[in-house]
Write a protein that holds these residues in place. Sequence first.
Motif, PDB file in Angstrom:
ATOM      1  N   UNK A  48       0.824  -1.212   0.000  1.00 55.95           N
ATOM      2  CA  UNK A  48       0.000   0.000   0.000  1.00 55.95           C
ATOM      3  C   UNK A  48       0.859   1.264   0.000  1.00 55.95           C
ATOM      4  N   UNK A  49       1.942   1.246   0.753  1.00 53.61           N
ATOM      5  CA  UNK A  49       2.814   2.414   0.796  1.00 53.61           C
ATOM      6  C   UNK A  49       3.477   2.649  -0.558  1.00 53.61           C
ATOM      7  N   UNK A  50       3.844   1.608  -1.249  1.00 57.36           N
ATOM      8  CA  UNK A  50       4.448   1.755  -2.567  1.00 57.36           C
ATOM      9  C   UNK A  50       3.447   2.123  -3.648  1.00 57.36           C
ATOM     10  N   UNK A  51       2.178   1.747  -3.450  1.00 59.02           N
ATOM     11  CA  UNK A  51       1.158   2.071  -4.445  1.00 59.02           C
ATOM     12  C   UNK A  51       0.882   3.564  -4.511  1.00 59.02           C
ATOM     13  N   UNK A  52       1.039   4.259  -3.397  1.00 60.67           N
ATOM     14  CA  UNK A  52       0.727   5.690  -3.372  1.00 60.67           C
ATOM     15  C   UNK A  52       1.608   6.506  -4.318  1.00 60.67           C
ATOM     16  N   UNK A  71      -9.371  13.704  -5.667  1.00 58.87           N
ATOM     17  CA  UNK A  71      -9.328  12.238  -5.664  1.00 58.87           C
ATOM     18  C   UNK A  71      -7.883  11.761  -5.598  1.00 58.87           C
ATOM     19  N   UNK A  72      -7.004  12.405  -6.369  1.00 57.23           N
ATOM     20  CA  UNK A  72      -5.585  12.025  -6.331  1.00 57.23           C
ATOM     21  C   UNK A  72      -4.986  12.285  -4.964  1.00 57.23           C
ATOM     22  N   UNK A  73      -5.289  13.436  -4.384  1.00 54.53           N
ATOM     23  CA  UNK A  73      -4.700  13.808  -3.096  1.00 54.53           C
ATOM     24  C   UNK A  73      -5.189  12.899  -1.976  1.00 54.53           C
ATOM     25  N   UNK A  74      -6.517  12.802  -1.828  1.00 53.88           N
ATOM     26  CA  UNK A  74      -7.049  12.007  -0.724  1.00 53.88           C
ATOM     27  C   UNK A  74      -6.868  10.509  -0.945  1.00 53.88           C
ATOM     28  N   UNK A  77      -3.158   9.797  -0.184  1.00 52.45           N
ATOM     29  CA  UNK A  77      -2.936   9.843   1.268  1.00 52.45           C
ATOM     30  C   UNK A  77      -3.563   8.647   1.965  1.00 52.45           C
ATOM     31  N   UNK A  78      -4.723   8.198   1.495  1.00 48.60           N
ATOM     32  CA  UNK A  78      -5.359   7.029   2.109  1.00 48.60           C
ATOM     33  C   UNK A  78      -4.492   5.788   1.940  1.00 48.60           C
ATOM     34  N   UNK A  81      -1.233   6.313   4.263  1.00 44.84           N
ATOM     35  CA  UNK A  81      -1.452   6.176   5.693  1.00 44.84           C
ATOM     36  C   UNK A  81      -1.938   4.783   6.078  1.00 44.84           C
ATOM     37  N   UNK A  82      -2.708   4.140   5.210  1.00 47.05           N
ATOM     38  CA  UNK A  82      -3.113   2.761   5.485  1.00 47.05           C
ATOM     39  C   UNK A  82      -1.897   1.838   5.484  1.00 47.05           C
ATOM     40  N   UNK A  83      -0.991   2.043   4.539  1.00 47.29           N
ATOM     41  CA  UNK A  83       0.230   1.232   4.507  1.00 47.29           C
ATOM     42  C   UNK A  83       1.107   1.479   5.717  1.00 47.29           C
ATOM     43  N   UNK A  84       1.264   2.745   6.093  1.00 47.12           N
ATOM     44  CA  UNK A  84       2.072   3.050   7.274  1.00 47.12           C
ATOM     45  C   UNK A  84       1.445   2.487   8.541  1.00 47.12           C
ATOM     46  N   UNK A  85       0.103   2.499   8.618  1.00 42.53           N
ATOM     47  CA  UNK A  85      -0.572   1.914   9.777  1.00 42.53           C
ATOM     48  C   UNK A  85      -0.327   0.410   9.848  1.00 42.53           C
ATOM     49  N   UNK A  86      -0.387  -0.275   8.703  1.00 45.44           N
ATOM     50  CA  UNK A  86      -0.121  -1.717   8.709  1.00 45.44           C
ATOM     51  C   UNK A  86       1.328  -2.022   9.073  1.00 45.44           C
ATOM     52  N   UNK A  87       2.258  -1.212   8.605  1.00 49.78           N
ATOM     53  CA  UNK A  87       3.663  -1.416   8.961  1.00 49.78           C
ATOM     54  C   UNK A  87       3.862  -1.202  10.462  1.00 49.78           C
ATOM     55  N   UNK A  88       3.219  -0.178  11.007  1.00 52.64           N
ATOM     56  CA  UNK A  88       3.335   0.066  12.451  1.00 52.64           C
ATOM     57  C   UNK A  88       2.711  -1.075  13.246  1.00 52.64           C
TER      58      UNK A  88
END
Length: 107
Positions: A48-52, A71-74, A77-78, A81-88
């Motif tokens: 997810x982090x790499x997809x952004x 749409x691109x911005x949000x 970011x979704x 942040x979802x990828x960073x949350x999963x990594x954490x």
Amino acid sequence: MAWVVGTGAFLGLLAIALGIVTLRTGWILPTARRHVTRPKLHGFGALLTGASPLLQSLFYFQILPSVSWEVRFFGGNAFLFAGLLLIALSQLLPFRRNPGHADPSGA
């Protein structure tokens, strides 16, 4: 400006490749190996982090049809942040204990 977006696309592809390797083999970079307790969560987070940044660069180079900047911005970011949350979570959640196995501490 294009080289900045191209660099982001390269780093996004690298993160996606590391996520795929983690999901398929369970291998994690040596710098994160000591901290990660759940490799699958780490792999999905890396995807997810790499997809952004990859999606942002595909929109920039007009490979994908353009959508509104909101749409691109949000959306970007979704994903980020979802990828960073999963990594954490992959680092903060405790190890899974299998009740059928002996305690590794020997107690």
